[in-house]
Design a protein around this motif. Structure first.
Motif, PDB file in Angstrom:
ATOM      1  N   GLN A   4       0.839  -1.207   0.000  1.00 51.99           N
ATOM      2  CA  GLN A   4       0.000   0.000   0.000  1.00 51.99           C
ATOM      3  C   GLN A   4       0.875   1.260   0.000  1.00 51.99           C
ATOM      4  N   LYS A   5       1.948   1.252   0.810  1.00 51.90           N
ATOM      5  CA  LYS A   5       2.845   2.404   0.877  1.00 51.90           C
ATOM      6  C   LYS A   5       3.599   2.596  -0.439  1.00 51.90           C
ATOM      7  N   ILE A   6       3.966   1.473  -1.081  1.00 53.14           N
ATOM      8  CA  ILE A   6       4.668   1.567  -2.365  1.00 53.14           C
ATOM      9  C   ILE A   6       3.760   2.199  -3.414  1.00 53.14           C
ATOM     10  N   ASN A   7       2.498   1.755  -3.447  1.00 54.65           N
ATOM     11  CA  ASN A   7       1.534   2.331  -4.398  1.00 54.65           C
ATOM     12  C   ASN A   7       1.329   3.821  -4.127  1.00 54.65           C
ATOM     13  N   GLU A   8       1.272   4.156  -2.844  1.00 58.43           N
ATOM     14  CA  GLU A   8       1.113   5.571  -2.462  1.00 58.43           C
ATOM     15  C   GLU A   8       2.302   6.387  -2.961  1.00 58.43           C
ATOM     16  N   ALA A  34       6.522  19.818  -7.474  1.00 60.83           N
ATOM     17  CA  ALA A  34       7.161  18.524  -7.763  1.00 60.83           C
ATOM     18  C   ALA A  34       8.006  18.080  -6.569  1.00 60.83           C
ATOM     19  N   ALA A  35       8.742  19.031  -5.990  1.00 58.41           N
ATOM     20  CA  ALA A  35       9.580  18.701  -4.833  1.00 58.41           C
ATOM     21  C   ALA A  35       8.729  18.183  -3.680  1.00 58.41           C
ATOM     22  N   THR A  36       7.578  18.810  -3.471  1.00 58.45           N
ATOM     23  CA  THR A  36       6.672  18.371  -2.395  1.00 58.45           C
ATOM     24  C   THR A  36       6.231  16.928  -2.611  1.00 58.45           C
ATOM     25  N   GLU A  37       5.858  16.602  -3.861  1.00 62.22           N
ATOM     26  CA  GLU A  37       5.397  15.238  -4.170  1.00 62.22           C
ATOM     27  C   GLU A  37       6.532  14.222  -4.024  1.00 62.22           C
ATOM     28  N   TYR A  38       7.747  14.601  -4.468  1.00 61.96           N
ATOM     29  CA  TYR A  38       8.877  13.685  -4.312  1.00 61.96           C
ATOM     30  C   TYR A  38       9.180  13.446  -2.829  1.00 61.96           C
ATOM     31  N   GLY A  39       9.016  14.488  -2.026  1.00 64.52           N
ATOM     32  CA  GLY A  39       9.226  14.350  -0.583  1.00 64.52           C
ATOM     33  C   GLY A  39       8.239  13.368   0.025  1.00 64.52           C
ATOM     34  N   LYS A  40       6.980  13.472  -0.380  1.00 62.20           N
ATOM     35  CA  LYS A  40       5.949  12.545   0.119  1.00 62.20           C
ATOM     36  C   LYS A  40       6.240  11.124  -0.345  1.00 62.20           C
ATOM     37  N   ALA A  41       6.721  10.998  -1.574  1.00 60.78           N
ATOM     38  CA  ALA A  41       7.068   9.671  -2.099  1.00 60.78           C
ATOM     39  C   ALA A  41       8.207   9.055  -1.288  1.00 60.78           C
ATOM     40  N   ALA A  42       9.188   9.882  -0.938  1.00 60.01           N
ATOM     41  CA  ALA A  42      10.338   9.386  -0.163  1.00 60.01           C
ATOM     42  C   ALA A  42       9.886   8.836   1.180  1.00 60.01           C
ATOM     43  N   VAL A  43       8.971   9.544   1.840  1.00 58.45           N
ATOM     44  CA  VAL A  43       8.460   9.090   3.138  1.00 58.45           C
ATOM     45  C   VAL A  43       7.727   7.762   2.988  1.00 58.45           C
ATOM     46  N   ALA A  44       6.910   7.664   1.954  1.00 59.12           N
ATOM     47  CA  ALA A  44       6.145   6.424   1.736  1.00 59.12           C
ATOM     48  C   ALA A  44       7.080   5.251   1.439  1.00 59.12           C
ATOM     49  N   PHE A  45       8.086   5.481   0.596  1.00 61.34           N
ATOM     50  CA  PHE A  45       9.048   4.415   0.297  1.00 61.34           C
ATOM     51  C   PHE A  45       9.803   3.999   1.560  1.00 61.34           C
ATOM     52  N   LYS A  46      10.179   4.988   2.384  1.00 57.60           N
ATOM     53  CA  LYS A  46      10.901   4.676   3.616  1.00 57.60           C
ATOM     54  C   LYS A  46      10.038   3.818   4.537  1.00 57.60           C
ATOM     55  N   ASN A  47       8.754   4.171   4.662  1.00 56.53           N
ATOM     56  CA  ASN A  47       7.849   3.391   5.511  1.00 56.53           C
ATOM     57  C   ASN A  47       7.669   1.971   4.999  1.00 56.53           C
ATOM     58  N   ALA A  48       7.851   1.809   3.685  1.00 52.79           N
ATOM     59  CA  ALA A  48       7.758   0.469   3.085  1.00 52.79           C
ATOM     60  C   ALA A  48       9.112  -0.244   3.102  1.00 52.79           C
ATOM     61  N   LYS A  49      10.123   0.432   3.708  1.00 52.38           N
ATOM     62  CA  LYS A  49      11.490  -0.102   3.794  1.00 52.38           C
ATOM     63  C   LYS A  49      12.118  -0.314   2.409  1.00 52.38           C
ATOM     64  N   GLN A  50      11.713   0.517   1.474  1.00 53.50           N
ATOM     65  CA  GLN A  50      12.313   0.512   0.140  1.00 53.50           C
ATOM     66  C   GLN A  50      13.329   1.672   0.106  1.00 53.50           C
ATOM     67  N   PHE A  51      14.487   1.442   0.747  1.00 53.01           N
ATOM     68  CA  PHE A  51      15.415   2.537   1.003  1.00 53.01           C
ATOM     69  C   PHE A  51      16.072   3.080  -0.268  1.00 53.01           C
ATOM     70  N   GLU A  52      16.356   2.215  -1.235  1.00 49.23           N
ATOM     71  CA  GLU A  52      16.972   2.687  -2.477  1.00 49.23           C
ATOM     72  C   GLU A  52      16.032   3.635  -3.212  1.00 49.23           C
ATOM     73  N   GLN A  53      14.742   3.249  -3.304  1.00 52.23           N
ATOM     74  CA  GLN A  53      13.766   4.105  -3.971  1.00 52.23           C
ATOM     75  C   GLN A  53      13.520   5.391  -3.158  1.00 52.23           C
ATOM     76  N   ALA A  54      13.586   5.270  -1.838  1.00 50.53           N
ATOM     77  CA  ALA A  54      13.434   6.452  -0.982  1.00 50.53           C
ATOM     78  C   ALA A  54      14.579   7.432  -1.221  1.00 50.53           C
ATOM     79  N   ARG A  55      15.791   6.898  -1.348  1.00 49.48           N
ATOM     80  CA  ARG A  55      16.949   7.756  -1.617  1.00 49.48           C
ATOM     81  C   ARG A  55      16.775   8.482  -2.945  1.00 49.48           C
ATOM     82  N   GLU A  56      16.344   7.733  -3.973  1.00 47.15           N
ATOM     83  CA  GLU A  56      16.158   8.336  -5.291  1.00 47.15           C
ATOM     84  C   GLU A  56      15.117   9.452  -5.235  1.00 47.15           C
ATOM     85  N   ALA A  57      14.052   9.212  -4.487  1.00 49.54           N
ATOM     86  CA  ALA A  57      12.998  10.229  -4.374  1.00 49.54           C
ATOM     87  C   ALA A  57      13.528  11.473  -3.663  1.00 49.54           C
TER      88      ALA A  57
END
Length: 308
Positions: A4-8, A34-57
């Motif tokens: 769910q977090k990844i989809n978010e 765009a920066a705001t949306e990327y920031g939200k994406a980073a948080v969601a990826f981090k919560n999903a423990k997808q750290f590489e994608q969180a870093r990219e975001a």
């Protein structure tokens, strides 16, 4: 939950990319949105423990909003989670430089200190550089207590790495600052550390000069620190390993910071540390019973090779 977090996160990425697109009626990208949306994406990826994608975001957030210093630091912390520490430190350093350029030196110093802690066990030399940079930032802001704390971290790592010439200079700088802020008891402790460093450098003259110059510090002359150092230098100069070891094993030395305590415990006097012999009595000269008993017990042999 993770899916769910990844989809978010992916939804936020899609929105960010839409903000960056231009067209006939939209000539300029909307970088802030765009920066705001990327920031939200980073948080969601981090919560999903997808750290590489969180870093990219986080990086894309920083690129979309160049003044977003925190995004670089957040990307660095994502890399820390992935145990990619050198890359993490590089990004946090970049963030700290941006903090400095934008007039927030306190935040820059905190970031540099954080980077030093991350890399300390992996690359001590890099950590020393970061702590020295942090000290310089604090000193430039006249925050001397914070500056000297960072210098202390650098000094200990220099001693640990046996970079003793640099450690001696770093300790002198610490001592000067403690004197400036009138923290005299800590000056005494730094003098002990200096003397141990100089003796490990085989520079008795520098060690003696440290003590002599410290007489100008209020309260040093007559302190237990001063008395112990005078006794230490006397034992070292007279090649009396017993006296040196007694001083270095005293609570005053043993309960210093661990790196300096180790210098004390491993300090060997030049010449093999010959134990001082008791004065020879007339009875000993004629080979009396006491002399014979002494040779029989092998007491002379016990120290013949020194105490090193």
């Amino acid at each position: 939950m993770a899916a769910q977090k990844i989809n978010e996160a992916l939804e936020h990425i899609a929105k960010a990319e839409k903000y960056l697109k231009t067209g006939f009626l939209k000539w300029k990208p909307d970088y802030d949105s765009a920066a705001t949306e990327y920031g939200k994406a980073a948080v969601a990826f981090k919560n999903a423990k997808q750290f590489e994608q969180a870093r990219e975001a986080c990086l894309r957030e920083a690129e979309s909003h160049e003044n977003n210093k925190a995004a670089y630091e957040q990307a660095g912390m994502m890399l820390k989670e992935m145990q990619r520490l050198p890359e993490a430190v590089q990004l946090i350093e970049k963030a700290s430089m941006m903090y400095l350029e934008n007039g927030t030196p306190d935040t820059a110093a905190i970031s540099l200190d954080r980077a030093g802690k991350l890399i300390e066990n992996v690359n001590p030399d890099k950590a020393i550089q970061l702590y020295q940079q942090t000290a310089a930032v604090f000193e430039n802001e006249e925050r001397l207590r914070q500056a000297v704390e960072m210098l202390g971290k650098a000094s200990r790592l220099l001693v640990r790495g046996r970079r003793l010439d640099e450690a001696a200079l770093s300790l002198q700088k610490e001592k000067n600052i403690y004197k400036e802020i009138e923290n005299y008891p800590t000056c005494y402790k730094k003098t002990i550390a200096q003397v141990l460093v100089h003796l490990h450098r085989n520079d008795y003259v520098a060690a003696e000069r440290c003590v002599r110059e410290s007489y100008s510090i209020p309260g040093f002359n007559g302190s237990e620190d001063c008395a112990a150092l005078e006794q230490l230098l006397e034992g070292y100069d007279q090649q009396d390993q017993d006296q040196v070891s007694d001083v270095c094993n005293s609570p005053l030395f043993k309960y210093m910071d661990n790196d300096y305590a180790k210098l004390g415990l491993t300090l060997a006097v030049p010449g093999g540390g010959i134990k001082k012999k008791s004065p020879v009595t007339p009875q000993d000269k004629v080979g009396g019973p006491a002399s014979a008993a002494s040779h029989g017990n092998g007491e002379d042999d016990e120290y013949s090779g020194g105490l090193c």
